[in-house]
Scaffold this motif. Structure first.
Motif, PDB file in Angstrom:
ATOM      1  N   THR A  52       0.862  -1.170   0.000  1.00 49.34           N
ATOM      2  CA  THR A  52       0.000   0.000   0.000  1.00 49.34           C
ATOM      3  C   THR A  52       0.903   1.227   0.000  1.00 49.34           C
ATOM      4  O   THR A  52       2.060   1.146   0.407  1.00 49.34           O
ATOM      5  N   ALA A  53       0.398   2.344  -0.497  1.00 49.04           N
ATOM      6  CA  ALA A  53       1.250   3.541  -0.556  1.00 49.04           C
ATOM      7  C   ALA A  53       0.422   4.790  -0.344  1.00 49.04           C
ATOM      8  O   ALA A  53      -0.768   4.826  -0.667  1.00 49.04           O
ATOM      9  N   PHE A  54       1.061   5.800   0.211  1.00 50.73           N
ATOM     10  CA  PHE A  54       0.443   7.120   0.384  1.00 50.73           C
ATOM     11  C   PHE A  54       1.228   8.116  -0.453  1.00 50.73           C
ATOM     12  O   PHE A  54       2.453   8.178  -0.338  1.00 50.73           O
ATOM     13  N   ASP A  55       0.508   8.867  -1.288  1.00 53.93           N
ATOM     14  CA  ASP A  55       1.126   9.966  -2.016  1.00 53.93           C
ATOM     15  C   ASP A  55       0.814  11.226  -1.210  1.00 53.93           C
ATOM     16  O   ASP A  55      -0.358  11.600  -1.055  1.00 53.93           O
ATOM     17  N   PHE A  56       1.859  11.860  -0.690  1.00 49.74           N
ATOM     18  CA  PHE A  56       1.647  13.002   0.220  1.00 49.74           C
ATOM     19  C   PHE A  56       0.993  14.199  -0.476  1.00 49.74           C
ATOM     20  O   PHE A  56       0.480  15.087   0.191  1.00 49.74           O
ATOM     21  N   ILE A 101     -10.703   9.657   4.332  1.00 51.10           N
ATOM     22  CA  ILE A 101      -9.893   9.266   5.483  1.00 51.10           C
ATOM     23  C   ILE A 101      -8.439   9.056   5.061  1.00 51.10           C
ATOM     24  O   ILE A 101      -7.507   9.443   5.765  1.00 51.10           O
ATOM     25  N   LYS A 102      -8.255   8.503   3.877  1.00 46.82           N
ATOM     26  CA  LYS A 102      -6.880   8.292   3.410  1.00 46.82           C
ATOM     27  C   LYS A 102      -6.128   9.623   3.286  1.00 46.82           C
ATOM     28  O   LYS A 102      -4.952   9.731   3.632  1.00 46.82           O
ATOM     29  N   ARG A 103      -6.832  10.661   2.812  1.00 45.51           N
ATOM     30  CA  ARG A 103      -6.194  11.977   2.677  1.00 45.51           C
ATOM     31  C   ARG A 103      -5.852  12.565   4.046  1.00 45.51           C
ATOM     32  O   ARG A 103      -4.841  13.243   4.200  1.00 45.51           O
ATOM     33  N   MET A 104      -6.688  12.297   5.036  1.00 50.30           N
ATOM     34  CA  MET A 104      -6.404  12.791   6.399  1.00 50.30           C
ATOM     35  C   MET A 104      -5.187  12.065   6.983  1.00 50.30           C
ATOM     36  O   MET A 104      -4.332  12.685   7.614  1.00 50.30           O
ATOM     37  N   ILE A 105      -5.128  10.757   6.775  1.00 54.11           N
ATOM     38  CA  ILE A 105      -3.986   9.990   7.280  1.00 54.11           C
ATOM     39  C   ILE A 105      -2.721  10.414   6.537  1.00 54.11           C
ATOM     40  O   ILE A 105      -1.642  10.574   7.121  1.00 54.11           O
ATOM     41  N   SER A 106      -2.865  10.641   5.228  1.00 53.93           N
ATOM     42  CA  SER A 106      -1.732  11.081   4.422  1.00 53.93           C
ATOM     43  C   SER A 106      -1.162  12.400   4.960  1.00 53.93           C
ATOM     44  O   SER A 106       0.054  12.611   4.983  1.00 53.93           O
ATOM     45  N   ALA A 107      -2.061  13.282   5.407  1.00 53.85           N
ATOM     46  CA  ALA A 107      -1.618  14.575   5.955  1.00 53.85           C
ATOM     47  C   ALA A 107      -0.768  14.367   7.212  1.00 53.85           C
ATOM     48  O   ALA A 107       0.255  15.028   7.400  1.00 53.85           O
ATOM     49  N   ILE A 108      -1.168  13.433   8.057  1.00 52.15           N
ATOM     50  CA  ILE A 108      -0.370  13.157   9.266  1.00 52.15           C
ATOM     51  C   ILE A 108       0.980  12.567   8.858  1.00 52.15           C
ATOM     52  O   ILE A 108       2.031  12.985   9.356  1.00 52.15           O
ATOM     53  N   LEU A 109       0.943  11.593   7.928  1.00 53.68           N
ATOM     54  CA  LEU A 109       2.195  10.968   7.496  1.00 53.68           C
ATOM     55  C   LEU A 109       3.113  11.976   6.819  1.00 53.68           C
ATOM     56  O   LEU A 109       4.329  11.799   6.784  1.00 53.68           O
TER      57      LEU A 109
END
Ligand code: FAD
Length: 416
Positions: free
Chosen positions: A85-89, A378-386
């Motif tokens: 899985t990946a998060f694009d900041f 929610i993914k965008r909110m988690i991405s913001a923390i990361l």
């Protein structure tokens, strides 16, 4: 006996010290930094978060960092067995930078320190702080110079940015244990040999840190941080007792642990291990107070949580920014309440990361990010923390991190 004087005394020329020195010089203060090492020197902590870009930019230091040519970074990738899985900041709920860099710290820290010097800060390399006296009107340090001679230096205010050296916490008995169990890391730099376009690289993105969960122990994890020159930082984090179960040199132990994960082994099949691995342990630490009479603790000299979310340098830069702003108001004659104006605002973001770190090690966070059905908001909110925006009160994960993570975990159970 030699006795020097300055306005602002800073211990340590790492990111926290260099950023504070630069901001204070821009306010017209005299700044003297006492730094034990001679730069460039190695430091751990190589993956930055986008939030740090705004802090560097506000201090006028970003151009130097951009021009140094570090590896561009736009997110974080996670692997567990065959799951990815990946998060694009750039896809984050908070405003601000969405990209940053993966940096060799020897060079990065020198770029920041040189900037502070050009702004007129005096950095005394090779000088070590031996003792601190904060009882008097002006805080005073006893310092050993490179020639072995000792001298005293005082200032109007003292900032401890000595990182894992934790100078004031040690000297003033401010240390308290971390609430996390003692973990350690084995790490090195390798010529990674991950050929772009090659089969092993098919799922690999140099523009992201790769965090891999150990196939059998969910609280053991590896980092792979690619640099811009074909090299990468590689490490593993586990409870110290677990690491002690591996025999041999630090390199052999790290190789054995990497060998236990098939995905990482494939990825690094052509790596050249040309640098002896090292170990760092017992790095999580806390303090009774982040400030006292005419002094404050910055960055790692205050609290250090855990490396899993690469938050250390960002917290260091944030602390320096908050302290410099408080000192500016103090110089203008305002009364500064260091608890309300410095410690509490800093802890806001640290506590957000704390909730995420706790959720990482008890498995909740992994359950959330590897869940097949993702809610984009929610993914965008988690991405913001990361991405490091752990102080953005508009994000529900900042306002109520524990409650938010708990409700997601429950949703995962239902959904999964
Ligand atoms: P430092 O960068 O440690 O600088 C402190 C300076 O003070 C040093 O130059 C030191 O020589 C000097 N000093 C110490 N004692 C004295 C003394 N008595 N007299 C004079 N000078 C002194 N952070 C991230 O952002 N990203 C990551 O990917 C990341 N990975 C990590 C992995 C591991 C395993 C660990 C343990 C940490 C990681 N970190 C990471 C955290 C990061 O290393 C630190 O948070 C960061 O370096 C703190 O910066 P600082 O300016 O507070 O201190």
């Amino acid at each position: 006996n030699r006795r020097d004087s300055t306005d602002i005394l800073i211990i340590g020329a790492g990111p926290a010290g260099a950023l504070a020195a630069t901001l204070l010089r821009r306010q017209g203060r005299r700044v003297t930094v006492i730094e034990r090492e001679v730069f460039p020197r190695f430091s751990i902590g190589e993956s930055l978060l986008p939030q740090s870009m705004g802090l560097l930019e506000a201090a006028g230091m970003l151009q130097d960092v951009v021009e140094a040519g570090f590896q561009y970074k736009n997110g974080a990738a996670f692997a567990r067995g065959e799951e990815r899985t990946a998060f694009d900041f750039r896809e984050k709920s908070s405003a601000g930078w969405g990209t940053t860099y993966q940096v060799q710290r020897a060079r990065f820290d020198q770029v920041l320190a040189d900037h502070a010097t050009r702004q007129g800060a005096e950095i005394r390399y090779g000088h070590q702080v031996l003792a601190a006296d904060v009882a008097g009107e002006r805080p005073r340090l006893t310092v050993r110079a490179p020639d072995g001679g000792e001298y005293a230096i005082d200032g109007e205010f003292l900032l401890d940015a000595s990182g894992f050296g934790r100078t004031l916490p040690r000297l003033l008995q401010l240390d308290t244990p971390s609430d996390f169990p003692p973990r350690g890391a084995l790490f090195t730099h390798v010529e990674d040999g991950i050929a772009q376009g090659g089969p092993a690289a098919a799922n690999f993105d140099r523009e992201k840190i790769l965090i891999t969960v150990h196939p059998r122990h969910c609280d053991v994890w590896y980092w792979l941080i690619p640099f811009s020159n074909g090299r990468a930082s590689l490490g593993v984090v586990a409870e110290q007792s677990f690491l002690e179960g591996y025999a041999g040199s630090d390199t052999e132990r790290l190789q054995a642990l990497v060998g236990e994960d098939p995905g990482l082994s494939r990825l690094l099949a052509n790596a050249r291990w040309d640098t002896p691995a090292r170990q760092i342990k017992g790095y999580a630490a806390n303090v009774k107070s982040l400030w006292g009479h005419n002094f404050a603790l910055l960055g790692n000299a205050g609290e250090f949580l855990d490396p899993v979310f690469s938050s250390g340098v960002t917290i260091a830069l944030k602390s320096a920014t908050l302290a410099a702003a408080a000192l500016q108001r103090q110089a203008a004659g305002e009364t500064v309440d260091w608890e309300a104006d410095y410690a509490r605002p800093l802890k806001r973001g640290v506590d957000t990361f704390r909730a995420f770190v706790r959720a990482w090690y008890d498995g909740r966070f992994q359950q959330i990010i590897f869940h097949p059905h993702k809610n984009e908001t929610i993914k965008r909110m988690i991405s913001a923390i990361l991405a490091g925006y752990a102080w953005d009160e508009t994000n529900p994960f900042v306002a109520q991190p524990e409650r938010r993570l708990a409700s997601l975990e429950a949703a995962c159970e239902v959904g999964g």
